[in-house]
Design a protein around this motif. Structure first.
Motif, PDB file in Angstrom:
ATOM      1  N   THR A 305      35.041  49.653  56.265  1.00 40.86           N
ATOM      2  CA  THR A 305      34.649  48.982  55.030  1.00 40.86           C
ATOM      3  C   THR A 305      33.778  47.768  55.326  1.00 40.86           C
ATOM      4  O   THR A 305      32.726  47.564  54.713  1.00 40.86           O
ATOM      5  CB  THR A 305      35.889  48.553  54.230  1.00 40.86           C
ATOM      6  OG1 THR A 305      36.661  49.701  53.902  1.00 40.86           O
ATOM      7  CG2 THR A 305      35.494  47.827  52.954  1.00 40.86           C
ATOM      8  N   SER A 306      34.204  46.946  56.268  1.00 38.35           N
ATOM      9  CA  SER A 306      33.462  45.717  56.559  1.00 38.35           C
ATOM     10  C   SER A 306      32.347  45.909  57.581  1.00 38.35           C
ATOM     11  O   SER A 306      31.346  45.198  57.551  1.00 38.35           O
ATOM     12  CB  SER A 306      34.427  44.652  57.085  1.00 38.35           C
ATOM     13  OG  SER A 306      35.148  44.079  56.032  1.00 38.35           O
ATOM     14  N   PHE A 307      32.514  46.874  58.475  1.00 37.59           N
ATOM     15  CA  PHE A 307      31.547  47.054  59.564  1.00 37.59           C
ATOM     16  C   PHE A 307      31.151  48.527  59.682  1.00 37.59           C
ATOM     17  O   PHE A 307      31.443  49.186  60.683  1.00 37.59           O
ATOM     18  CB  PHE A 307      32.146  46.550  60.878  1.00 37.59           C
ATOM     19  CG  PHE A 307      32.752  45.168  60.774  1.00 37.59           C
ATOM     20  CD1 PHE A 307      31.940  44.058  60.641  1.00 37.59           C
ATOM     21  CD2 PHE A 307      34.129  44.993  60.784  1.00 37.59           C
ATOM     22  CE1 PHE A 307      32.487  42.786  60.534  1.00 37.59           C
ATOM     23  CE2 PHE A 307      34.686  43.726  60.677  1.00 37.59           C
ATOM     24  CZ  PHE A 307      33.859  42.624  60.544  1.00 37.59           C
ATOM     25  N   PRO A 308      30.492  49.065  58.670  1.00 38.37           N
ATOM     26  CA  PRO A 308      30.180  50.502  58.665  1.00 38.37           C
ATOM     27  C   PRO A 308      29.239  50.938  59.775  1.00 38.37           C
ATOM     28  O   PRO A 308      29.161  52.139  60.074  1.00 38.37           O
ATOM     29  CB  PRO A 308      29.537  50.707  57.282  1.00 38.37           C
ATOM     30  CG  PRO A 308      28.987  49.362  56.911  1.00 38.37           C
ATOM     31  CD  PRO A 308      29.962  48.373  57.470  1.00 38.37           C
ATOM     32  N   HIS A 309      28.563  49.984  60.383  1.00 37.00           N
ATOM     33  CA  HIS A 309      27.594  50.303  61.424  1.00 37.00           C
ATOM     34  C   HIS A 309      28.199  50.391  62.815  1.00 37.00           C
ATOM     35  O   HIS A 309      27.565  50.894  63.742  1.00 37.00           O
ATOM     36  CB  HIS A 309      26.479  49.250  61.440  1.00 37.00           C
ATOM     37  CG  HIS A 309      26.990  47.838  61.554  1.00 37.00           C
ATOM     38  ND1 HIS A 309      27.744  47.233  60.569  1.00 37.00           N
ATOM     39  CD2 HIS A 309      26.860  46.900  62.538  1.00 37.00           C
ATOM     40  CE1 HIS A 309      28.048  46.003  60.929  1.00 37.00           C
ATOM     41  NE2 HIS A 309      27.532  45.781  62.116  1.00 37.00           N
ATOM     42  N   ARG A 314      31.278  59.987  61.021  1.00 39.22           N
ATOM     43  CA  ARG A 314      32.464  60.850  61.023  1.00 39.22           C
ATOM     44  C   ARG A 314      33.761  60.050  61.118  1.00 39.22           C
ATOM     45  O   ARG A 314      34.800  60.493  60.621  1.00 39.22           O
ATOM     46  CB  ARG A 314      32.374  61.852  62.171  1.00 39.22           C
ATOM     47  CG  ARG A 314      33.466  62.914  62.135  1.00 39.22           C
ATOM     48  CD  ARG A 314      33.184  64.023  63.125  1.00 39.22           C
ATOM     49  NE  ARG A 314      34.169  65.075  63.040  1.00 39.22           N
ATOM     50  CZ  ARG A 314      34.119  66.197  63.744  1.00 39.22           C
ATOM     51  NH1 ARG A 314      33.103  66.411  64.567  1.00 39.22           N
ATOM     52  NH2 ARG A 314      35.061  67.120  63.630  1.00 39.22           N
ATOM     53  N   TYR A 315      33.706  58.900  61.717  1.00 37.53           N
ATOM     54  CA  TYR A 315      34.913  58.071  61.861  1.00 37.53           C
ATOM     55  C   TYR A 315      35.473  57.689  60.494  1.00 37.53           C
ATOM     56  O   TYR A 315      36.684  57.491  60.339  1.00 37.53           O
ATOM     57  CB  TYR A 315      34.558  56.823  62.671  1.00 37.53           C
ATOM     58  CG  TYR A 315      35.732  56.018  63.173  1.00 37.53           C
ATOM     59  CD1 TYR A 315      36.815  56.613  63.810  1.00 37.53           C
ATOM     60  CD2 TYR A 315      35.746  54.628  63.050  1.00 37.53           C
ATOM     61  CE1 TYR A 315      37.875  55.866  64.292  1.00 37.53           C
ATOM     62  CE2 TYR A 315      36.796  53.864  63.526  1.00 37.53           C
ATOM     63  CZ  TYR A 315      37.855  54.495  64.152  1.00 37.53           C
ATOM     64  OH  TYR A 315      38.906  53.743  64.625  1.00 37.53           O
ATOM     65  N   LYS A 316      34.610  57.611  59.497  1.00 35.30           N
ATOM     66  CA  LYS A 316      35.053  57.227  58.154  1.00 35.30           C
ATOM     67  C   LYS A 316      35.968  58.283  57.531  1.00 35.30           C
ATOM     68  O   LYS A 316      36.759  57.981  56.631  1.00 35.30           O
ATOM     69  CB  LYS A 316      33.844  56.962  57.258  1.00 35.30           C
ATOM     70  CG  LYS A 316      33.003  55.764  57.709  1.00 35.30           C
ATOM     71  CD  LYS A 316      31.750  55.614  56.890  1.00 35.30           C
ATOM     72  CE  LYS A 316      30.945  54.397  57.332  1.00 35.30           C
ATOM     73  NZ  LYS A 316      30.515  54.459  58.741  1.00 35.30           N
TER      74      LYS A 316
END
Length: 424
Positions: A305-309, A314-316
Motif C-alpha cells: 500500500t505504501s511502497f508499491p514500487h 505479483r506480490y500484491k
C-alpha cells in the motif's frame, strides 16, 4: 507512531507509516493466527533435501526462482561497457589514518552512461582490507562532515519533488551516527557506500528516471520484470564489481550491510550474488528478515500500500493471504548459506517484528546444518543486548529503528570471529 528518521531529506521509514486499508496492526502475540512455514529442504516433488549437492544444484535455484517470480523480480547481469573513474583521492583523512576515494561507476560505455557515485574509506594497511559495503539513504555527503565529499545528485524535498539541493551543506554529516567511520577504520575495515537514489529514487514513480528505465535496453529487461529493491540490489553487485578492481581492497571479504528497506535490499542482493562473504540485515522487517506468515506489525498489505514500487506486481496478490506464498522469509535467509549471516532487531521497533526476525533466522538453521554449520544455538529470543549464534547470529538491542554504534561493534566482532579479520 513517530517517524524513524527525520532530517532535511524526508525518508518515510516503513515502521512509521499509517494505512487506510486493511485490518488494524496487530501487536498482540496471542492474536497471531496459527501458521505453518514452508520447509526450505522439501523439494517440489515432496522429497527431503539431505545433501549439500542437492541443495546447491536443485533446491537453492528453485527457491531463488520462487522469490524472483513472486516477490522481488529478476536481477539482470553486469552491463556491457561498465567502467570506473576515480574522481578524487585523499591519502590523509580521519586524522591521517585512512584513505578516501570517490569513484564514479558508469553502467555503460562513455561518461554519458547512467552512473552511481561510490564513496570509499580504507584504513592505511600493508595488505588489502575487508570492506563493509552498503547503500545509504540520504547521499554520500551525509555519512561524514567532510566538505570534500561529493553531494548527492538529487534529494527528496519536503514537498515530495526531486531536485538539486541548494541547502546541501546543512545536511553534511547528518547521518554520521549510522556510519561510525572512526570505529570501523580503527578496527581495520573499510567502508564502501553509495546513495540508493543514484539507482532509483524511492518513490512510486522513481522507475521513470531510475535504471529500470535508463538501462532497460542495455540490460534487456522489461521495467515491470524487476522492482526498486531489485534495482538497488543490482547496484550493490556493481559496487562489488568495482571493489574487485581495487588493489587496496580484499574483495573476497566484502561484508554486505543494509538497514530497514536497504536491509531487505542487502538480503536480496546477498541471495543473488554469492561474492559477498557475510550478509547483515539491520531492522529489515517485513519483506526482509521477518516472517510474513506471522501477522505482527507490518504486513505484506502495508508494504504494497505504501511502497508499491519496492516489489513486483505479483506480490500484491498475497496482500491478505501470506499463507498462499510458496515462500517465507526464512527461506530467503537460507539462500545466504553457507556464508555467515547476521540478523539484528531493535526493542522499540515492534513494527519490524523483532521476534519474527529471530524466528526467521532460527528456521534457516536446517540449511546451514547441511554444511555442518551451527546457527543461532538457542531456541528462545535472547535478552536485549545479548548477541547469540555462530554462523547465524542475532541480537535485539535497546532503542529504536536505527543503526547504532552498538550494532556496528557486533558486526565487526562477527566478521572477526568468521575470520574476516582486520589488518591492523
Amino acid at each position: 507512531m513517530k517517524s524513524a528518521f527525520i532530517s532535511f531529506v524526508i525518508i518515510v521509514c516503513s515502521y512509521g507509516s499509517s494505512f487506510a486499508q486493511g485490518p488494524p496492526t496487530n501487536y498482540d502475540e496471542s492474536a497471531i493466527p496459527s501458521y505453518t512455514l514452508p520447509d526450505p529442504l522439501l523439494s517440489p516433488n515432496g522429497k527431503a533435501v539431505t545433501t549439500v549437492k542437492e541443495w546447491e544444484r536443485k533446491q537453492r535455484p528453485y527457491i531463488l526462482k520462487l522469490f524472483t517470480e513472486n516477490v522481488y523480480g529478476k536481477i539482470p547481469g553486469k552491463p556491457a561497457g561498465m567502467h570506473f573513474k576515480i574522481t578524487e583521492t585523499d591519502t590523509a583523512v580521519l586524522n591521517g589514518r585512512a584513505v578516501r576515494k570517490q569513484v564514479t561507476i558508469y553502467f555503460g560505455e562513455g561518461d554519458a552512461a547512467p552512473s552511481m557515485d561510490l564513496l570509499l574509506y580504507l584504513p592505511k594497511a600493508n595488505k588489502p582490507v575487508a570492506v563493509f559495503a552498503g547503500l545509504n539513504f540520504n547521499g554520500n555527503h551525509t555519512i561524514a562532515a567532510d566538505k570534500a565529499i561529493k553531494p548527492a545528485k538529487y534529494i527528496k524535498r519536503k514537498d515530495g519533488q526531486l531536485s538539486d539541493s541548494e541547502a546541501i551543506e546543512a545536511s553534511r554529516g547528518s547521518t554520521a551516527s549510522r556510519w561510525p567511520l572512526e570505529e570501523i577504520i580503527s578496527r581495520g575495515y573499510g567502508v564502501a557506500t553509495a546513495h540508493y537514489y543514484d539507482l532509483e529514487p524511492d518513490d512510486k514513480d522513481g522507475w521513470k528516471q531510475g535504471i529500470r528505465t535508463t538501462m532497460k535496453d542495455a540490460l534487456h529487461i522489461a521495467t515491470g520484470a524487476w522492482s526498486a529493491i531489485g534495482a538497488w540490489s543490482w547496484g550493490l553487485s556493481r559496487i562489488q564489481d568495482y571493489l574487485e578492481s581495487d588493489a587496496a581492497v580484499d574483495a573476497g571479504r566484502t561484508i554486505l550491510i543494509g538497514h530497514s528497506r536497504l536491509g531487505k535490499t542487502a538480503l536480496w542482493a546477498g541471495a543473488n550474488d554469492q561474492r559477498f562473504s557475510i550478509v547483515i540485515s539491520n531492522n529489515s522487517g517485513e519483506g526482509g528478515a521477518a516472517l510474513s506468515r506471522r501477522i505482527f506489525g507490518e504486513t505484506i498489505r502495508n508494504l504494497n500500500t505504501s511502497f508499491p514500487h519496492w516489489f513486483i506486481a505479483r506480490y500484491k496478490s498475497y496482500n491478505d493471504h501470506p499463507e498462499m506464498l510458496p515462500v517465507d522469509q526464512h527461506m530467503l535467509l537460507s539462500l545466504i548459506a553457507p556464508r555467515p549471516l547476521y540478523v539484528a532487531s531493535a526493542e522499540e521497533d515492534q513494527w519490524a517484528d523483532p521476534k519474527g526476525e529471530f524466528l526467521s533466522a532460527k528456521n534457516a538453521e536446517p540449511v546451514y546444518a547441511l554444511y555442518k554449520l551451527q546457527g543461532l544455538t538457542v531456541n528462545e529470543m535472547p535478552a536485549v543486548n545479548t548477541p547469540v549464534g555462530e554462523t547465524i547470529r542475532y541480537h535485539i538491542r535497546t532503542g529504536k529503528h536505527d543503526v547504532t554504534l552498538y550494532d556496528w561493534q557486533q558486526y565487526i566482532e562477527f566478521a572477526e570471529s568468521k575470520k574476516v579479520v582486520s589488518d591492523k
